[in-house]
Design an enzyme around this catalytic site. Structure first.
Site, PDB file in Angstrom:
ATOM      1  N   ASP A 299       0.714  -0.979   0.237  1.00 38.09           N
ATOM      2  CA  ASP A 299       0.320   0.301  -0.249  1.00 38.09           C
ATOM      3  C   ASP A 299       0.623   0.859   0.288  1.00 38.09           C
ATOM      4  O   ASP A 299       1.891   1.179   0.653  1.00 38.09           O
ATOM      5  CB  ASP A 299      -0.580  -0.109   1.324  1.00 38.09           C
ATOM      6  CG  ASP A 299      -1.566   1.110   1.283  1.00 38.09           C
ATOM      7  OD1 ASP A 299      -2.569   1.272  -0.029  1.00 38.09           O
ATOM      8  OD2 ASP A 299      -1.924   2.300   2.242  1.00 38.09           O
ATOM      9  N   SER A 300       0.185   2.053  -0.272  1.00 41.38           N
ATOM     10  CA  SER A 300       0.925   3.844   0.276  1.00 41.38           C
ATOM     11  C   SER A 300       1.268   4.304   1.563  1.00 41.38           C
ATOM     12  O   SER A 300       2.039   4.327   1.304  1.00 41.38           O
ATOM     13  CB  SER A 300       0.164   4.392  -0.669  1.00 41.38           C
ATOM     14  OG  SER A 300      -0.958   4.782   0.397  1.00 41.38           O
TER      15      SER A 300
ATOM     16  N   CYS B 169      -3.644  -0.801  -2.190  1.00 41.17           N
ATOM     17  CA  CYS B 169      -3.851   0.461  -1.485  1.00 41.17           C
ATOM     18  C   CYS B 169      -5.278   0.188  -3.452  1.00 41.17           C
ATOM     19  O   CYS B 169      -4.823   0.350  -4.770  1.00 41.17           O
ATOM     20  CB  CYS B 169      -2.516   1.106  -2.533  1.00 41.17           C
ATOM     21  SG  CYS B 169      -2.602   2.934  -2.780  1.00 41.17           S
TER      22      CYS B 169
ATOM     23  N   GLU C  23      -5.410   9.728   9.647  1.00 45.12           N
ATOM     24  CA  GLU C  23      -4.540   9.056   9.950  1.00 45.12           C
ATOM     25  C   GLU C  23      -4.293  10.418  11.303  1.00 45.12           C
ATOM     26  O   GLU C  23      -2.867  10.232  12.419  1.00 45.12           O
ATOM     27  CB  GLU C  23      -3.316   9.513   9.102  1.00 45.12           C
ATOM     28  CG  GLU C  23      -3.091   8.508   7.861  1.00 45.12           C
ATOM     29  CD  GLU C  23      -2.444   8.462   7.480  1.00 45.12           C
ATOM     30  OE1 GLU C  23      -1.234   8.927   7.541  1.00 45.12           O
ATOM     31  OE2 GLU C  23      -2.176   7.106   6.402  1.00 45.12           O
TER      32      GLU C  23
ATOM     33  N   CYS D  62     -11.593   3.255  -0.405  1.00 45.48           N
ATOM     34  CA  CYS D  62      -9.808   3.908   0.010  1.00 45.48           C
ATOM     35  C   CYS D  62      -9.901   2.759   1.043  1.00 45.48           C
ATOM     36  O   CYS D  62     -10.090   2.722   2.007  1.00 45.48           O
ATOM     37  CB  CYS D  62      -9.625   5.450   0.348  1.00 45.48           C
ATOM     38  SG  CYS D  62      -8.612   5.809   0.764  1.00 45.48           S
TER      39      CYS D  62
ATOM     40  N   HIS E  15      -8.493   3.227   3.707  1.00 47.10           N
ATOM     41  CA  HIS E  15      -8.568   3.668   5.424  1.00 47.10           C
ATOM     42  C   HIS E  15      -9.834   3.508   5.156  1.00 47.10           C
ATOM     43  O   HIS E  15     -10.531   4.397   7.026  1.00 47.10           O
ATOM     44  CB  HIS E  15      -7.969   5.244   5.264  1.00 47.10           C
ATOM     45  CG  HIS E  15      -6.762   5.659   5.543  1.00 47.10           C
ATOM     46  ND1 HIS E  15      -5.911   5.606   3.912  1.00 47.10           N
ATOM     47  CD2 HIS E  15      -5.762   6.378   6.235  1.00 47.10           C
ATOM     48  CE1 HIS E  15      -4.149   5.753   4.040  1.00 47.10           C
ATOM     49  NE2 HIS E  15      -4.678   5.877   5.521  1.00 47.10           N
TER      50      HIS E  15
HETATM   51  N1  DGL Z   1      -4.549   3.999   0.122  1.00 48.28           N
HETATM   52  C1  DGL Z   1      -4.669   5.008  -0.459  1.00 48.28           C
HETATM   53  C2  DGL Z   1      -5.911   4.181  -0.891  1.00 48.28           C
HETATM   54  O1  DGL Z   1      -6.065   3.095  -0.600  1.00 48.28           O
HETATM   55  C3  DGL Z   1      -5.298   5.889   0.244  1.00 48.28           C
HETATM   56  C4  DGL Z   1      -3.703   6.734   0.653  1.00 48.28           C
HETATM   57  C5  DGL Z   1      -3.188   7.750  -0.201  1.00 48.28           C
HETATM   58  O2  DGL Z   1      -3.716   8.571  -1.236  1.00 48.28           O
HETATM   59  O3  DGL Z   1      -1.918   7.003  -0.995  1.00 48.28           O
HETATM   60  O4  DGL Z   1      -6.481   4.689  -2.253  1.00 48.28           O
END
Ligand code: DGL
Length: 274
Positions: free
Chosen positions: A13-14, A76, A155, A187, A189
């Site tokens: 993931d990011s 992600c 976050e 997303c 989160h």
């Molecule tokens: N992990 C990213 C997503 O699911 C969200 C956070 C980001 O923008 O990197 O799209």
């Protein structure tokens, strides 16, 4: 192809958000080992271009391959939306993203054919959720809405807070007025503010959590390749490994607030070298 049922699954993931997917994997297929990579040095992905996200994702896949993973989960949404097709072309082990499983279950869930999708600017402008859903049912009416303030609020730990309520209302009012009966939390989160979103959209709207669906599909995918682990990991022990590209300590604090088992250590990796 790696034919090793006890090999780990690579998940990336990011940043920290993909841990919501890891949580589901741990819950649904507890015998599997996870090697997680969070690209904390280059987060957010949601506001970057397709080319950049594809380049980042390829580097991470190269890193995960050095760990001898048997399959890869693109946890992600933004990376799944932008890069999964490219990644799939290049590797010979099973790979799965979060967008397709979420899209599939949303189409199965809706009764009135009106589905909302919320996610990062990248995920929404890619229209990947829409494309998958229309492939399954061309008559589906999809409304997308980018919600860029959700990630920083989450976050910051404001999962249940009047400020978050207010922002959720602002972003979702138009979607609600359009009569959707199903809403994809597109997303990583967003499952963490699921309760707040559900309270604001009301009980008549069904929320779809792609993290849950991805873990289900991952289990089926591993099984179809005869790659499901048959080893009992010993619940409560720490068999997983976590890597990040920056700020390992900060990652670890957030990770421990999401996952059931304590994370023993998080190692930093210079991802640009892959
Ligand atoms: N992990 C990213 C997503 O699911 C969200 C956070 C980001 O923008 O990197 O799209």
């Amino acid at each position: 192809m790696t034919d090793n049922r006890t090999a780990p699954i690579g998940v990336f993931d990011s940043g920290v958000g993909g841990l919501t997917v890891v949580k589901e994997i741990m819950h649904q297929i507890p015998n599997e080992k996870v090697i997680y990579f969070g690209d904390t040095a280059r987060v957010p992905y949601g506001s970057k271009s397709k080319d950049t996200i594809t380049r980042y994702s390829k580097q991470i896949v190269r890193f995960l391959r050095t760990q001898n993973v048997k399959a890869i989960v693109v946890a992600c949404n933004t990376a799944s939306a932008y890069a999964l097709d490219e990644l799939s072309k290049e590797i010979d082990i099973p790979i799965i993203g979060v967008v397709k499983p979420g899209a599939k279950v949303a189409v199965e869930t809706t009764k009135n054919g009106k589905i909302g999708v919320i996610g990062t600017s990248g995920t929404i402008s890619s229209e990947t959720y829409t494309t998958y859903m229309k492939e399954l049912n061309p008559a589906i009416d999809v409304r997308g809405k980018a919600c860029p303030l959700f990630v920083p609020l989450i976050e910051e730990g404001l999962w249940e807070d009047p400020v978050t309520d207010e922002i959720v209302k602002r972003y979702l009012t138009d979607l609600m007025d359009s009569g959707i009966d199903t809403l994809i939390l597109g997303c990583t989160h967003y499952p963490l503010i699921r309760k707040t979103v559900q309270r604001i959209v009301g009980p008549e709207v069904t929320l779809v959590n792609p993290a849950y669906e991805t873990a289900r599909e991952l289990k089926a995918l591993l099984s179809s390749h005869n790659l499901l682990s048959d080893q009992t990991s010993g619940l409560g022990t720490n068999i997983h490994q976590f890597y990040v590209s920056d700020a390992a300590e900060r990652f670890q604090i957030f990770a421990n607030s999401i996952l059931k088992y304590g994370i023993l250590s998080t190692k930093a990796v210079n991802i640009e070298t892959y």
